[in-house]
Design an enzyme around this catalytic site. Structure first.
Site, PDB file in Angstrom:
ATOM      1  N   HIS A 127      -1.133  10.854 -16.730  1.00  0.00           N
ATOM      2  CA  HIS A 127      -2.274  11.997 -16.737  1.00  0.00           C
ATOM      3  C   HIS A 127      -1.499  13.257 -17.523  1.00  0.00           C
ATOM      4  CE1 HIS A 127      -4.916   9.816 -14.010  1.00  0.00           C
ATOM      5  NE2 HIS A 127      -5.836  10.544 -14.199  1.00  0.00           N
ATOM      6  N   CYS A 172       3.580  11.136 -14.531  1.00  0.00           N
ATOM      7  CA  CYS A 172       2.476  10.584 -14.174  1.00  0.00           C
ATOM      8  C   CYS A 172       1.710  10.710 -15.649  1.00  0.00           C
ATOM      9  CB  CYS A 172       1.674  11.523 -13.229  1.00  0.00           C
ATOM     10  SG  CYS A 172      -0.071  10.832 -13.098  1.00  0.00           S
ATOM     11  N   ASP A 217      -3.590   0.579 -15.703  1.00  0.00           N
ATOM     12  CA  ASP A 217      -3.450   1.846 -14.923  1.00  0.00           C
ATOM     13  C   ASP A 217      -4.291   2.012 -13.721  1.00  0.00           C
ATOM     14  OD1 ASP A 217      -2.355   4.633 -14.385  1.00  0.00           O
ATOM     15  OD2 ASP A 217      -4.074   5.369 -15.202  1.00  0.00           O
ATOM     16  N   SER A 218      -4.082   2.852 -12.810  1.00  0.00           N
ATOM     17  CA  SER A 218      -5.010   2.989 -11.848  1.00  0.00           C
ATOM     18  C   SER A 218      -6.323   3.666 -12.212  1.00  0.00           C
ATOM     19  CB  SER A 218      -4.511   3.893 -10.925  1.00  0.00           C
ATOM     20  OG  SER A 218      -4.027   5.205 -11.314  1.00  0.00           O
ATOM     21  N   CYS A 275       1.369   3.163 -15.659  1.00  0.00           N
ATOM     22  CA  CYS A 275       1.006   4.069 -14.272  1.00  0.00           C
ATOM     23  C   CYS A 275       2.577   3.965 -13.344  1.00  0.00           C
ATOM     24  CB  CYS A 275       0.079   3.103 -13.435  1.00  0.00           C
ATOM     25  SG  CYS A 275       0.066   3.728 -11.750  1.00  0.00           S
ATOM     26  N   GLU A 287      -8.907  15.022 -14.815  1.00  0.00           N
ATOM     27  CA  GLU A 287     -10.182  14.161 -14.776  1.00  0.00           C
ATOM     28  C   GLU A 287     -11.262  15.030 -15.020  1.00  0.00           C
ATOM     29  OE1 GLU A 287      -9.984  11.053 -12.142  1.00  0.00           O
ATOM     30  OE2 GLU A 287      -8.089   9.987 -13.014  1.00  0.00           O
TER      31      GLU A 287
END
Length: 273
Positions: A189, A187, A13-14, A76, A155
């Site tokens: 997240h 996404c 993932d990024s 991702c 985050e």
């Protein structure tokens, strides 16, 4: 030569978002070992060009192949949108993205054929969810919306914060107004603020978590290719984590969301690959 079925699965993932995919693999395929790479030096991918994302993905796949993985999950959405088709035929290893598994479930679940998709600007701009959903059912109306503030809020750890609730309401009101009955969390997240999204959207809207659906699809793919782990040769540390920067910050975040204590997070120079 057929890969070793007890080799690990590569997940990348990024940054930290793909840990939601790793978490679902740990839960649903407990015998599988995982090598995870988070490209924390170059995050976010959502505002990068297609060419750069393909280049990053190739570098990471070269690194994961060096770790002798048997299959790779691109955890991702942006990299799945831009790089999956490019790399799938390039490397002699099964590679899975996160977009198709979630879209398939959304197409099955929607009753009124109005499906919402939220994601990064790159993912939404690519139109890949809309194209795939319409290939499954041409009658589906897809409502896509980029929600770029969700990633920094996650985050920051503000999962149940009033600020996050306010941002969710601002972004998602359109889906209520347009009567979407299914919403893809496009996404990796976003599952971490799923309960806040659920609170705003209400019980009547089906939230699709592609991380969970991808873990199930990985299980089916490994079964088909006779690559499911036997569970023998279990290592003391079945999960290994690598990043391109900020290893300690990554480790702290990983330990806050994974059902497993992350012992080792190692920083590597991904530009070498």
């Amino acid at each position: 030569m057929k890969p070793d079925r007890d080799a690990p699965v590569g997940v990348f993932d990024s940054g930290v978002g793909g840990l939601t995919v790793a978490r679902e693999i740990m839960r649903n395929l407990p015998s599988e070992k995982i090598v995870y790479f988070g490209d924390t030096a170059r995050v976010p991918y959502g505002n990068k060009s297609r060419e750069n994302i393909i280049r990053y993905s190739r570098q990471i796949i070269h690194f994961l192949l060096e770790q002798q993985v048997k299959a790779i999950v691109i955890a991702c959405n942006t990299a799945s949108a831009f790089a999956l088709d490019e790399v799938r035929d390039e490397f002699g290893i099964p590679i899975l993205g996160v977009i198709e598994p979630g879209a398939r479930v959304a197409a099955q679940e929607t009753k009124n054929k109005k499906v919402g998709v939220i994601g990064t600007e790159g993912t939404i701009g690519s139109g890949i969810h809309a194209a795939f959903l319409r290939s499954l059912d041409p009658e589906i109306t897809v409502i896509g919306k980029a929600c770029p503030l969700f990633v920094p809020l996650v985050e920051e750890g503000w999962l149940h914060d009033p600020v996050t609730m306010e941002v969710v309401a601002r972004y998602l009101q359109e889906f209520k107004d347009r009567d979407a009955d299914t919403l893809i969390l496009g996404c990796t997240h976003y599952p971490l603020i799923r309960s806040t999204i659920r609170e705003f959207m209400g019980e009547g809207v089906r939230l699709v978590n592609p991380a969970y659906e991808t873990a199930l699809e990985l299980k089916e793919m490994l079964k088909r290719q006779d690559l499911l782990s036997t569970g023998s040769g279990q290592e003391e540390f079945p999960y290994r984590f690598y990043v391109s920067d900020l290893a300690d910050k990554f480790k702290a975040f990983a330990n806050s969301i994974l059902p497993y204590d992350v012992e080792m997070t190692r920083k590597i120079d991904i530009e070498k690959y």
